[in-house]
Scaffold this active site. Structure first.
Site, mmCIF file in Angstrom:
data_model
loop_
_atom_site.group_PDB
_atom_site.id
_atom_site.type_symbol
_atom_site.label_atom_id
_atom_site.label_comp_id
_atom_site.label_asym_id
_atom_site.label_seq_id
_atom_site.Cartn_x
_atom_site.Cartn_y
_atom_site.Cartn_z
ATOM 1 C CG HIS A 18 -0.828 1.081 -4.592
ATOM 2 N ND1 HIS A 18 -0.537 0.809 -5.901
ATOM 3 C CD2 HIS A 18 -1.459 -0.032 -4.115
ATOM 4 C CE1 HIS A 18 -0.968 -0.404 -6.219
ATOM 5 N NE2 HIS A 18 -1.520 -0.942 -5.137
ATOM 6 C CB CYS A 74 7.536 -7.227 -7.502
ATOM 7 S SG CYS A 74 7.516 -5.494 -7.024
ATOM 8 C CD GLU A 126 -2.830 -1.285 -0.094
ATOM 9 O OE1 GLU A 126 -2.884 -0.355 -0.904
ATOM 10 O OE2 GLU A 126 -3.418 -2.366 -0.291
ATOM 11 C CB CYS A 136 8.907 -1.648 -7.577
ATOM 12 S SG CYS A 136 7.658 -2.182 -8.773
ATOM 13 C CG HIS A 140 -1.353 -3.793 -8.895
ATOM 14 N ND1 HIS A 140 -2.707 -3.675 -9.010
ATOM 15 C CD2 HIS A 140 -1.071 -3.658 -7.577
ATOM 16 C CE1 HIS A 140 -3.236 -3.483 -7.810
ATOM 17 N NE2 HIS A 140 -2.259 -3.469 -6.920
ATOM 18 C CB CYS A 141 5.137 -4.926 -10.078
ATOM 19 S SG CYS A 141 6.702 -5.433 -10.791
HETATM 20 ZN ZN LIG Z 1 -2.375 -2.843 -4.982
HETATM 21 ZN ZN LIG Z 2 7.997 -4.483 -9.064
#
Ligand SMILES: [Zn+2]
Ligand SMILES: [Zn+2]
Length: 181
Positions: A135, A147, A132, A169, A141-142
């Site tokens: 975000h 991940c 979270e 990320c 989303h990855c």
């Molecule tokens: Zn999410």
């Molecule tokens: Zn990722």
């Protein structure tokens, strides 16, 4: 001013889980993590027909009290959460925003009719809290299954994904971290 991530306990919640998360985030993100006083669960967020709480309404309440030095703020609640279009959510976050919330309910093995497993519970809390926050740091989303930013629809998905961000990320987070909220 050194900015911190704030944890906001929502409603009645085990202090042990909060303190564990504080130390976990502090060491993983290498930045100050502070715990605020508990706030009451907003009454209007409860949906009696579903027996769940509407996460978006709680997010709004959390945003009413954000410390001046807060980079991000994350509510932690013991209750089960939903948004109207989904049966349940593990949490919700403002994409690229300040606030997020994580529910502990489904992270507990007992919720799924299994014996309590503290190590598993804390591992899941680590994953969902950082998901979270990711975000909040602007990540979507990855596609990398290992991940933390991989989409988890079920608790099995949570358990299957890894406990760290993929390189890409994590680099995005580090770059955003100094950019403020
Ligand atoms: Zn999410
Ligand atoms: Zn990722």
């Amino acid at each position: 001013m050194k900015r911190a991530i704030y944890i906001r306990p929502v409603g009645d919640i085990a202090p042990k889980a909060i303190h564990w998360l504080q130390h976990d985030l502090r060491s993983y993100l290498n930045m100050p993590v502070e715990v605020m006083e508990n706030m009451e669960i907003p009454g209007e967020s409860f949906d009696p027909a579903r027996g769940q709480f509407h996460s978006t309404r709680i997010l709004k309440e959390i945003l009413l009290e954000v410390p001046g030095d807060a980079l991000k703020i994350q509510g932690i609640i013991a209750e089960d959460l939903h948004i109207p279009i989904l049966t349940y959510v593990f949490g919700e976050a403002q994409l690229g925003g300040t606030a997020s919330i994580v529910s502990l309910a489904r992270l507990e093995q007992t919720f799924h009719g299994l014996p309590h497993d503290e190590r598993l519970f804390f591992g899941r809390l680590h994953k969902e809290s950082l998901h979270e926050l990711g975000h909040n740091f602007g990540l979507v989303h990855c596609h990398d299954r290992r991940c933390l930013m991989y989409l988890s629809n079920t608790i099995m998905d949570v358990d299957l994904k890894g406990s760290g961000y993929c390189r890409q990320c994590f680099e995005t987070i580090l770059a955003t971290m100094n950019g403020g909220r």
